[in-house]
Design a protein around this motif. Structure first.
Motif, PDB file in Angstrom:
ATOM      1  N   VAL A   1     -10.075  47.325  23.075  1.00  0.00           N
ATOM      2  CA  VAL A   1      -8.935  47.335  23.739  1.00  0.00           C
ATOM      3  C   VAL A   1      -7.903  48.282  23.909  1.00  0.00           C
ATOM      4  CG1 VAL A   1      -6.147  45.953  24.023  1.00  0.00           C
ATOM      5  CG2 VAL A   1      -8.725  44.818  24.257  1.00  0.00           C
ATOM      6  N   SER A   2      -7.552  48.965  22.783  1.00  0.00           N
ATOM      7  CA  SER A   2      -7.238  49.975  22.381  1.00  0.00           C
ATOM      8  C   SER A   2      -7.081  51.445  23.667  1.00  0.00           C
ATOM      9  CB  SER A   2      -6.611  51.245  20.859  1.00  0.00           C
ATOM     10  OG  SER A   2      -6.483  50.087  20.366  1.00  0.00           O
ATOM     11  N   PRO A   3      -7.910  51.637  24.353  1.00  0.00           N
ATOM     12  CA  PRO A   3      -7.744  52.714  24.863  1.00  0.00           C
ATOM     13  C   PRO A   3      -7.773  52.274  25.988  1.00  0.00           C
ATOM     14  CG  PRO A   3     -10.282  52.729  24.051  1.00  0.00           C
ATOM     15  CD  PRO A   3      -9.369  51.617  23.658  1.00  0.00           C
ATOM     16  N   ARG A   4      -7.775  50.690  26.665  1.00  0.00           N
ATOM     17  CA  ARG A   4      -7.143  50.532  27.619  1.00  0.00           C
ATOM     18  C   ARG A   4      -5.537  50.528  28.073  1.00  0.00           C
ATOM     19  NH1 ARG A   4      -8.507  48.280  32.130  1.00  0.00           N
ATOM     20  NH2 ARG A   4     -10.075  48.674  32.306  1.00  0.00           N
ATOM     21  N   ILE A   5      -4.833  50.057  26.717  1.00  0.00           N
ATOM     22  CA  ILE A   5      -3.073  49.970  26.365  1.00  0.00           C
ATOM     23  C   ILE A   5      -3.408  51.253  26.448  1.00  0.00           C
ATOM     24  CG2 ILE A   5      -1.315  49.519  24.696  1.00  0.00           C
ATOM     25  CD1 ILE A   5      -2.910  47.411  23.719  1.00  0.00           C
TER      26      ILE A   5
ATOM     27  N   SER B   1     -15.330  42.610  23.091  1.00  0.00           N
ATOM     28  CA  SER B   1     -15.566  43.745  24.258  1.00  0.00           C
ATOM     29  C   SER B   1     -14.270  43.737  25.633  1.00  0.00           C
ATOM     30  CB  SER B   1     -16.647  43.085  25.328  1.00  0.00           C
ATOM     31  OG  SER B   1     -16.439  41.997  26.737  1.00  0.00           O
ATOM     32  N   LEU B   2     -13.991  44.960  26.271  1.00  0.00           N
ATOM     33  CA  LEU B   2     -12.614  45.403  26.668  1.00  0.00           C
ATOM     34  C   LEU B   2     -11.996  44.257  27.836  1.00  0.00           C
ATOM     35  CD1 LEU B   2     -10.253  46.541  27.727  1.00  0.00           C
ATOM     36  CD2 LEU B   2     -12.306  47.483  29.634  1.00  0.00           C
TER      37      LEU B   2
ATOM     38  N   ASN C   1     -10.263  42.678  18.783  1.00  0.00           N
ATOM     39  CA  ASN C   1     -10.140  43.929  19.554  1.00  0.00           C
ATOM     40  C   ASN C   1      -9.613  44.695  19.883  1.00  0.00           C
ATOM     41  OD1 ASN C   1      -7.967  42.316  21.001  1.00  0.00           O
ATOM     42  ND2 ASN C   1      -9.000  41.949  23.058  1.00  0.00           N
ATOM     43  N   VAL C   2      -9.262  45.185  18.693  1.00  0.00           N
ATOM     44  CA  VAL C   2      -8.468  46.699  18.825  1.00  0.00           C
ATOM     45  C   VAL C   2      -9.514  47.846  19.499  1.00  0.00           C
ATOM     46  CG1 VAL C   2      -7.518  48.229  16.878  1.00  0.00           C
ATOM     47  CG2 VAL C   2      -7.016  45.671  17.178  1.00  0.00           C
ATOM     48  N   ALA C   3     -10.480  48.061  18.361  1.00  0.00           N
ATOM     49  CA  ALA C   3     -10.770  49.042  19.198  1.00  0.00           C
ATOM     50  C   ALA C   3     -11.306  49.175  20.139  1.00  0.00           C
ATOM     51  CB  ALA C   3     -12.319  48.796  17.862  1.00  0.00           C
TER      52      ALA C   3
END
Length: 937
Positions: free
Chosen positions: A841-845, A190-191, A837-839
């Motif tokens: 974490v990507s929105p946080r990046i 998860s995030l 964890n790409v899916a």
């Protein structure tokens, strides 16, 4: 099966991508911010040894790194330094291959792999201001202390986690101390990792953790836990100073008048003021220093629970221990007996007045907070005063005073370790440059004599010992000294320092040289126990209030321009004299204010009375105002003589650089919730917020918004004040206060009904975690109740709106808890991108990159900048590399081996994390700090 990419292939791919992008793109015109922002966060567990004793881990707090040393019989050799989150304060080794680091400003934990090139492999997001970490239980669990707030607490990824969700900042009887529990081998993708549970305890924000010898029990301690004191408001005592004549005040029966004296040494009438009451657990009543019963003044109780135990198998609270101390620093258990030791200080804020104590009959001079270790054995709590040799009744100017008393004192006890046979406890005395050494049996029995025990103390160079690690196989003690940012090696056989390893320190020189004057009790007090940090814990506050005016001082003239003066008919004279420009030295009870974020907010103290002093008079000069605190070294700390002018200026130069952290209540994208927006729109809107006319001749205007007094102008550095003065139905004139840290004052609920407030008496609300709330004397429990005071009474044309009045009040309360600050809420936020964890974490990046491009204005940052500098750290082909995000090119710019400076577009850069061992950690750092922090270590 798809073949995995190799690190060498990653280097070749990186080279090809870099060749396609221009290295430098002309940036937009922006201010040039400083390259370092000082927070001066207190360290908690800054040192740890590996289980086999072959490695020592040290957090380098100012450099935001973990330093790794090889340990041998010859000493320490630094082998690596790893970038972690911002303001790391604690470290714990999970096993021989993995170390966890708690990052206080980043609100996270960095998991560092020791395989190959040490680097961060995952970032766990937790609550606000995490402070400590331990591993315990079978199977092993990670326990992390945080405040009961923070943006991640309500993240959707935690929807199914027990204890997550709304922190209920405006709800009575809610615990404010959280412990996040993780399964180290099942962190999830998860995030920010998925905790097993978030446990909440009935105290204010926590700090330290400890583990029982059988590892089945965890102990968690509150940080600034209070001491069952609270303020009797100035409006409740009977008129005058008749101590034993009861009356009914606003319908409330009270035992008599104010404590007095009625005048200062000049004979000038004192203002009407409240005073401190303390709950007497023997009598069961709230009592003042005369023993008068003030139960009628309070609508809450304070159980004063300080330490809690957790069953590591059930993850449930087992017990709570009360009256351990006021400010709790660290804990350790005796490995043989399981007895728990808690380093702490006990504040003396029920005492009254600074100065010699002649006119007022008392003084707290030199007796602000007693340094202690509290022993918890079974259910018995036994405080042990480390400096019981001090006779506080004899002041430094008394011929009978013993000037050698400081040589036996220990100030601000922090980290502790106990040897394996359980017979000796070592304690780092942060304010004394000493390691206290005590026989545990004597400590538990309270039979030690500090004058004799001090012969066993171990002096350390550099000052500010904050962390300890005991290496019994080599008969050594390792000590982290914060003042010089070094690790010292102590030979326990010789009881002396034999080696030192200085860690890199990016702090400005004035910060380094000025810091000791805030903390060093031997340098700043005569008895070696008192320092500025006795009340201003790590440069912040103690969450208490004090009555430390000086009746033996003179009335001075207030130079601060007046914005408004609103009085009720029949009210006692303003400032005692009726003269709005008087600074009477008997100022009454005042909540301890933070020393952080002072550099742009004008004169200091609640009244701004440090605008006048030996360094001169100026209503808006912050440096002059702080320099005028010089009188406190004698009048309050009890120094025999004042510090020198040069020393005072060094302290000022240091403290004016220390800043407040970002607001953890505000959304990470710096937006407001719909309810906060309602409050904001009223706060800055055109409607006059005060429905009373000011006193004629003051030049004030009642037709102004909230913002007209509580100015919000980031370009000028104003976050609630421009330094002007006002008084709204108060007995004193006050400098209008800033509003940046109101969220830290949550926890007191319950208010006596008086005509000043439109809301009814709350009635008895029971147990609460704090005895002090909002406004200067900390007597208002919530910002909602503050909005119900008469000045804001709804009328057709002024005050709060007649329609939906409570909606506006709620909006104002929520907005002020999320008030703007000098730094955007994204500062410090961090995430690690991995193969799995790409899916998540990507929105946080994406968010971090957006905020790195968003304009932001702050005077301490030099003007208009962006909300943050975004940096990224990755080990490419086993080599640590740092990159700085260029928002205009949407690329990460850094140095690579053999290619020099390169720029890699965002998406291809993220693809580096697909390669094993090339996890990328992204961090939003303060604007201006990016180039420094992105540099490869």
């Amino acid at each position: 099966m798809q073949a995995q990419s190799s690190p060498r292939a990653g280097v070749r791919w990186l080279t090809r991508v870099a060749a396609m992008v221009a290295c430098c793109v002309a940036p937009l015109a922006m201010a040039i911010p400083p390259s370092f922002i000082t927070f001066d966060t207190g360290q908690v567990r800054p040192l740890a040894l590996s289980a086999d004793g072959s490695k020592l881990f040290a957090v380098n707090t100012p450099n935001d790194t973990l330093v790794i040393y090889d340990v041998s019989d010859r000493g320490l050799v630094k082998t690596a330094e790893v970038s972690v989150g911002m303001e790391p304060v604690a470290v714990a080794a999970r096993d021989d291959d993995e170390v966890w680091v708690v990052n206080n400003l980043s609100d996270n934990v960095s998991i560092v792999s020791l395989h190959g090139t040490p680097h961060v492999t995952q970032t766990l997001l937790v609550g606000d201001e995490p402070r400590d970490i331990v591993f315990a239980g079978e199977p092993s669990r990670a326990f992390i202390t945080t405040a009961h707030r923070g943006q991640h607490r309500t993240d959707p990824s935690l929807a199914n986690v027990p204890g997550a969700g709304d922190p209920q900042l405006t709800t009575p009887s809610i615990g404010r101390a959280d412990v996040w529990v993780f399964d180290p081998v099942k962190l999830g993708d998860s995030l920010g990792g998925t905790p097993l549970k978030i446990m909440t305890f009935f105290s204010d924000t926590p700090r330290a953790l400890a583990v029982s010898p059988d590892r089945r029990t965890i102990y968690v301690a509150a940080f600034k836990s209070g001491n069952q004191t609270a303020t009797v408001p100035a409006y409740l005592p009977c008129q005058g100073f008749k101590l034993d004549t009861p009356c009914t005040s606003f319908g409330v029966p009270v035992p008599g008048g104010s404590l007095g004296p009625a005048t200062n040494v000049e004979g000038k009438p004192a203002p009407a003021n409240g005073f401190i009451a303390k709950f007497n657990n023997t009598s069961g009543h709230w009592e003042d220093t005369l023993g008068r019963n003030w139960d009628s003044a309070f609508r809450f109780t304070l159980p004063d629970r300080d330490v809690f135990s957790i069953d590591t198998r059930t993850l449930e609270q087992k017990a709570a221990f009360a009256h351990v101390g006021t400010t709790l620093f660290n804990m350790v258990t005796n490995p043989k007996t399981g007895v728990l030791y808690v380093s702490n200080t006990e504040s003396m804020n029920q005492g009254r007045f600074s100065g010699p104590g002649i006119t007022g009959g008392s003084t707290v001079q030199g007796h602000l907070a007693e340094s202690r270790i509290t022993v918890i054995s079974g259910s018995t709590v036994s405080p042990r005063h480390l400096n019981k040799h001090i006779n506080y009744k004899i002041l430094a100017d008394n011929p009978s005073f013993d000037p050698t008393v400081k040589n036996y004192s220990l100030a601000t006890p922090l980290d502790m370790v106990v040897n394996r046979n359980g017979e000796t406890v070592y304690v780092a005395a942060f304010g004394s440059a000493e390691i206290g050494v005590f026989n545990t049996a004597q400590l538990e029995a309270d039979t030690f004599d500090p004058r004799l025990a001090s012969s066993r103390y171990i002096h350390v160079s550099g000052g500010g010992p904050s962390g300890l690690a005991l290496d019994e196989s080599r008969n050594r003690l390792y000590v982290l000294t914060r003042f010089d940012n070094s690790v010292k090696v102590i030979d326990l056989a010789m009881k002396r320092e034999t080696a030192a390893s200085a860690m890199f320190n990016p702090e400005p020189p004035e910060v380094v040289v000025g810091r000791p004057l805030l903390y060093d009790a031997r340098a700043t007090s005569a008895n070696g126990e008192a320092s500025c940090s006795s009340c201003h814990i790590f440069g912040d506050n103690d969450d208490l209030a004090w009555d430390i005016g000086n009746p033996d001082d003179s009335v001075t003239t207030n130079p601060i321009p007046l914005t408004g003066l609103f009085l009720i008919a029949g009210e006692t004279p303003i400032n005692g004299s009726g003269v709005a420009t008087d600074f009477h030295p008997m100022k009454g009870v005042m909540g301890t204010q933070t020393l952080r974020g002072l550099s742009t907010h004008g004169a200091m103290h609640w009244r701004g009375d440090r605008s006048v002093g030996s360094f001169g008079t100026d209503p808006f000069n912050e440096a002059l105002s702080f320099n005028n605190f010089i009188v406190a070294f004698q009048d309050l700390l009890g120094r025999a003589t004042s510090v020198t002018v040069a020393q005072m200026k060094r302290l000022t130069a240091f403290q004016l650089q220390v800043q407040l952290p970002p607001n953890p209540v505000r959304n990470l994208d710096n937006s407001l919730t719909p309810v906060q927006q309602i409050g904001h729109d009223f706060f800055v809107g055109p409607r006059p917020s005060i429905s009373f006319a000011p006193v004629s001749g003051t030049g004030a205007d009642s037709g102004v918004s909230c913002e007209a007094c509580h100015r919000l102008n980031p370009a000028n550095g104003w976050f609630g004040t421009d330094g002007h003065a006002s008084s709204v139905f108060e007995p004193l004139m006050f400098k209008i206060p800033h509003l940046r840290n109101l969220y830290t004052k949550v926890g007191m609920f319950g208010l006596v009904s008086i005509p000043l407030f439109l809301t009814p008496d709350t009635g008895q609300l029971g147990d609460q975690v704090r005895g002090f709330g909002f406004v200067h004397d900390a007597t208002v429990d919530t910002m909602f109740h503050f909005q119900t005071s008469l000045p804001f009474a709804p009328t057709p044309d002024a005050g709060l709106p007649i329609q939906n009045t409570d909606d506006t009040r709620h909006g104002l309360e929520q907005y002020m808890l999320a008030f703007d600050t000098d730094l955007a809420p994204i500062v410090g936020q961090q995430i690690t991108l991995t193969r799995t964890n790409v899916a998540a974490v990507s929105p946080r990046i994406d968010l971090l990159q957006q905020r790195a491009a968003a304009p932001f204005t702050s005077k301490i940052l030099g003007g208009t900048v962006t909300e943050c500098d975004l940096i990224a750290k990755v080990a490419i082909a086993g080599q640590p590399r740092g990159f700085l995000y260029d928002a205009s090119a949407d690329a990460f710019v850094g140095e690579t081996e053999g290619r020099g400076r390169v720029a890699i577009p965002s998406l291809p850069f993220r693809a580096l994390a697909r390669i094993p061992g090339q996890e990328i950690t992204f961090t939003c750092v303060p604007p201006g700090s990016g180039p420094r922090m992105a540099a490869t270590l």
